[in-house]
Scaffold this active site. Structure first.
Site, PDB file in Angstrom:
ATOM      1  CG  ASP B 143      -1.970  -1.074   1.210  1.00  9.04           C
ATOM      2  OD1 ASP B 143      -1.731  -2.124   0.572  1.00  9.04           O
ATOM      3  OD2 ASP B 143      -3.045  -0.869   1.806  1.00  9.04           O
ATOM      4  CE  LYS B 208      -5.356   1.889   2.389  1.00  8.57           C
ATOM      5  NZ  LYS B 208      -4.235   1.214   3.084  1.00  8.57           N
ATOM      6  CE  LYS B 244      -6.911  -1.460   2.525  1.00  3.80           C
ATOM      7  NZ  LYS B 244      -5.552  -1.903   2.875  1.00  3.80           N
TER       8      LYS B 244
END
Lengths: 510, 312
Positions: B143, B208, B244
């Site tokens: 991430d 995300k 996400k």
């Protein structure tokens, strides 16, 4: 016939390459039914409401009110004849001269506030009754019809003691007895639109709901009783067209208000020509939504969908004509198809239903007729799975349903682009320049509402000013407020309802 | 912003289209009126459990804390026929401990927030080294945070080049690109940044919402902006990008609303944990509590559910 160049067989679309990317709106995660279960507290039989009491009709005749979602009988409704209408007007006249008409404004306000609060207290029950009687989804009757009806009473209660400010500098007085006829698309809400200003200004009323949707009006009669309104202040007569005609033509009525089709509006105006009755007419529409290429597209699509599929498209201001700037037409059609795929059609009592049942068999046939006509005229039909949209989703085939659909390749001369369908059927057309958009949007006998979608503020004001429509929404659609006047141009009627403008038709200016 | 970068932003928006704040917030409000009951609720709750990236991102994380997090990920609750979560999400220093706790042969993936998370304010070579180290220690997913400074300054090329460099550094690991929506502030910016990121990542990589370290994290509004960007990008290019939302999703009810948004915007193909995840920790126990309620008909006290994860 001489052979022209032989038609080449086109290769199957992209047979060699990958298939075009497409979204799947399937049943991988299907919502279970979430049925509203509140008791609508219906009576098996509803009498007329005259002089503060429920009274049997003179003829002794009753007709059935059915639930359009499953065609079962909900209740029996009294059929009023001319004698009943006479009795209603006599009661209203008596209330005007002896009780309601003499009350000071601040006393009237107390009664109207009470109506609003009692309606709020019974909101869920009324929402369920409205949905069962009219077919609209419970989420709309729960979140829109009933709260808005209460809001109209609250708003107008505030005006009741402020008659001096309705027309500053002029002396205003109540008119007397008014006759009102309301439609079936928003039965309770239209009743509130009609009753609230008339009551606030000190008039008494004879009102006739539509024959397919009388139940919530008669339930509201119970609230009128509970609120202790002087008998005869509001009288409700139910029945068919002849009852409506008797209400509109009665000599006691000093003013009449009608909401309904342009066709019936014309009949009423003809029959009242030469009388000194005041009139307001809120009639049909064929509203245009104009989407420019700089508009935020997903939000515009959402507004277009809201504009045409709200209440199954049975809305006089429904945005039934969509004008899209030609450069973005394919993108808009694709997005419309995707958005339509996730609209849920079915049992109006299910809290997840977006599009419910069509109000009546007659209206369902009318919509089916226009869908057929659109195809015959050469327009391209888009429905969720491109089959006939006017088929009931119920297993037993009962109920009047029409899935949301739209037509592309519509020409301005097509019937579906000109006549009011009053159903979930949208006509999509294109334009090239702002001038063309305006002239096409105005090219209709109607003029009730319109929508403009663009990111550019100056364009909003320019286009809105040039559209001949009573309401123009910019970057939104179907927004209502009791303080905001609503009404039409041209064959969409005259007079305004809501706001201070909506009060003036109910007072006598000296 | 220099006039050149203003022009670049206008140009990009003209290409991808803008977002109307009022309109999109009205749209997402409709998701919250959906009523999910019975079997649909159980299915939705289980789906949400399978999408959780169970997260701990604290300065006080220890190998012991990570081990208990991993155990919770593998077996969320006894007696419920409930899937494992999708992944655990930890700082790079904790990756090797997570790997030890989970073992090699597990379906639960290890995600790690690399690239000088959460600010991203470190030299690029440091950030890339961090990514490589995390992957070497056994991370399956990385991430990363975007260079918000570069984006807001209109240096789109720089921002994209950095993402592309991280893609290289990831090797076989899946990449999740954190836009940090609260620092981008406007929906137009979020849409623009989504497109810039999607153009340089691989099919199956994620975008995300947030780090969970700022005041405002995932909301239905910014989730909607991003899934609409994913939809438009997919229809245009055929490349499916995953999503996400992270931070701020604490209740089962919220999670179901996000899933409703996915179902009605992206469709069935995104209703699985290779295309959609929740970055969350306390969410998991609320999902379990609701599942238990659906099973037994009664709510259990929170202390019946093991507390192995507390972060955002």
């Amino acid at each position: 016939m001489p052979a022209l160049t032989p038609e080449k067989k086109r290769p199957a679309a992209r047979s060699a390459g990958r298939p075009l990317p497409e979204l799947i709106f399937g049943d991988l995660w299907e919502y279970d039914p979430a049925t509203e279960t509140a008791d609508p507290k219906l009576k098996p039989r509803y009498d007329l409401f005259i002089g503060g009491k429920f009274v049997a009709p003179a003829s002794g005749k009753y007709f059935d009110s059915i639930n359009p979602a499953n065609e079962t009988k909900l209740a029996e409704i009294a059929q009023a004849n001319a004698a009943d209408v006479d009795a209603a007007y006599a009661a209203a006249q008596k209330a005007f001269t002896t009780t309601w008409g003499k009350l000071p404004g601040k006393e009237r306000a107390k009664y109207i506030y009470r109506l609003a609060r009692l309606l709020q207290d019974r909101a869920r029950e009324f929402a369920v009754a409205e949905t069962m009687d009219g077919g609209k989804p419970i989420k709309e009757s729960r979140d829109f019809d009933v709260p808005m009806a209460a809001a109209h009473f609250f708003y107008h209660a505030g005006w009741a003691d402020k008659l001096d400010y309705v027309a500053p500098g002029r002396k205003v007085a109540p008119l007397g007895v008014v006759g009102q006829v309301i439609p079936w698309n928003f039965p309770l809400l239209m009743m509130a639109w009609k009753l609230a200003p008339a009551l606030a200004m000190g008039n008494t009323i004879v009102i006739k709901p539509a024959e397919t949707t009388s139940v919530t009006a008669l339930k509201f009669a119970e609230i009128i009783q509970d609120a202790g309104l002087p008998p005869g202040t509001v009288n409700i007569v139910t029945g068919f067209g002849d009852t409506g005609a008797a209400v509109m033509n009665h000599p006691t009525a000093v003013k009449v208000a009608f909401t309904g089709s342009t066709e019936v509006g014309k009949i009423i105006m003809r029959s009242l020509a030469g009388t000194d009755k005041k009139m307001t007419m809120e009639l049909g529409g064929k509203a245009a939504n104009i989407v420019f290429d700089d508009a935020p597209l997903d939000e515009a699509i959402e507004g277009v969908v809201n504009g045409i599929f709200f209440n199954q498209g049975e809305v006089c201001c429904a945005g039934s004509r969509l004008f899209v700037q030609e450069s973005i037409l394919p993108a808009v059609i694709r997005k419309l198809r995707h958005r339509m795929a996730s609209l849920r059609v079915g049992d109006p009592m299910d809290k997840n239903t977006d599009v419910g049942a069509i109000n009546s068999k007659a209206q369902h046939e009318r919509i089916a007729h226009y869908v057929r006509l659109g195809r015959e005229e050469g327009a391209t039909l888009h429905a969720s799975d491109d089959t006939d949209p006017c088929v009931s989703p119920a297993a037993d085939g009962k109920g009047f349903f029409c899935r949301p659909c739209f037509f592309s390749d519509v020409q301005p001369s097509h019937t579906i682009a000109r006549e009011e369908i009053f159903g979930p059927v949208l006509s999509v057309m294109s334009f090239r320049t702002p001038d063309e958009a305006v002239s096409r949007a105005n090219n209709t006998p109607y003029g009730l509402a319109a929508g403009v979608w663009t990111d550019k503020g100056s364009k909003v004001f320019d286009i809105a000013r040039r559209l001949k429509a009573g309401v123009v929404w910019c970057n939104t659609y179907n927004k209502f407020d009791p303080a905001s006047p609503f009404g039409g141009y041209k064959e969409s009627g005259f007079g305004r309802e809501g706001g201070v403008h909506g009060l003036r038709p109910y007072v006598d200016l000296d | 912003m220099s006039s050149g970068s203003t022009a670049a932003f206008r140009h990009l928006l003209n290409e991808i289209g803008s977002v109307d704040q009022v309109g999109i917030e009205e749209r997402v409000a409709k998701y919250t009126t959906r009523s999910i009951k019975k079997a649909a609720k159980v299915q939705g709750l289980k789906l949400a459990v399978s999408m959780v990236d169970l997260t701990t991102l604290e300065g006080k994380d220890t190998p012991g804390k990570v081990a208990s997090l991993c155990q919770k990920a593998l077996a969320p609750h006894d007696g419920l026929d409930c899937p494992q979560v999708a992944a655990v999400c930890v700082y790079p220093a904790m990756v090797k401990h997570a790997r030890r706790a989970l073992g090699e042969d597990t379906a639960v993936r290890i995600a790690s927030v690399a690239t000088a998370f959460p600010s991203g304010q470190a030299p690029l070579r440091t950030r890339l080294a961090e990514v490589k180290a995390a992957v070497a220690d056994g991370a399956d997913e990385i991430d990363m945070v975007i260079n918000r400074g570069a984006f807001l300054a209109g240096e789109f090329q720089e921002m994209q080049d950095e993402i592309a460099a991280v893609v290289q550094a990831c090797g076989a690991a899946t990449l999740k690109v954190i836009l940090e929506v609260s620092e981008l502030e406007t929906y137009d910016n979020i849409r623009a940044a989504s497109f810039l990121a999607m153009r340089v990542i691989r099919p199956g990589d994620f975008i995300k919402t947030s780090t969970g370290k700022t005041s405002l994290n995932a909301t239905l509004g910014n989730n909607q902006v991003m899934i609409e960007a994913i939809r438009d990008f997919y229809l245009e290019t055929g490349t499916p990008i995953a999503m996400k939302p992270a931070g701020g999703i604490r209740t089962a009810k919220q999670a179901l609303q996000f899933l409703i948004a996915v179902k009605e915007t992206l469709g069935d193909a995104w209703l699985n944990n290779t295309r959609y995840r929740f970055g969350a920790s306390s969410l998991l126990n609320d999902l379990l509590r609701q599942l238990e309620k659906e099973k037994t008909g009664a709510y259990q006290a929170p202390y019946y559910f093991s507390r192995a994860a507390e972060s955002y």
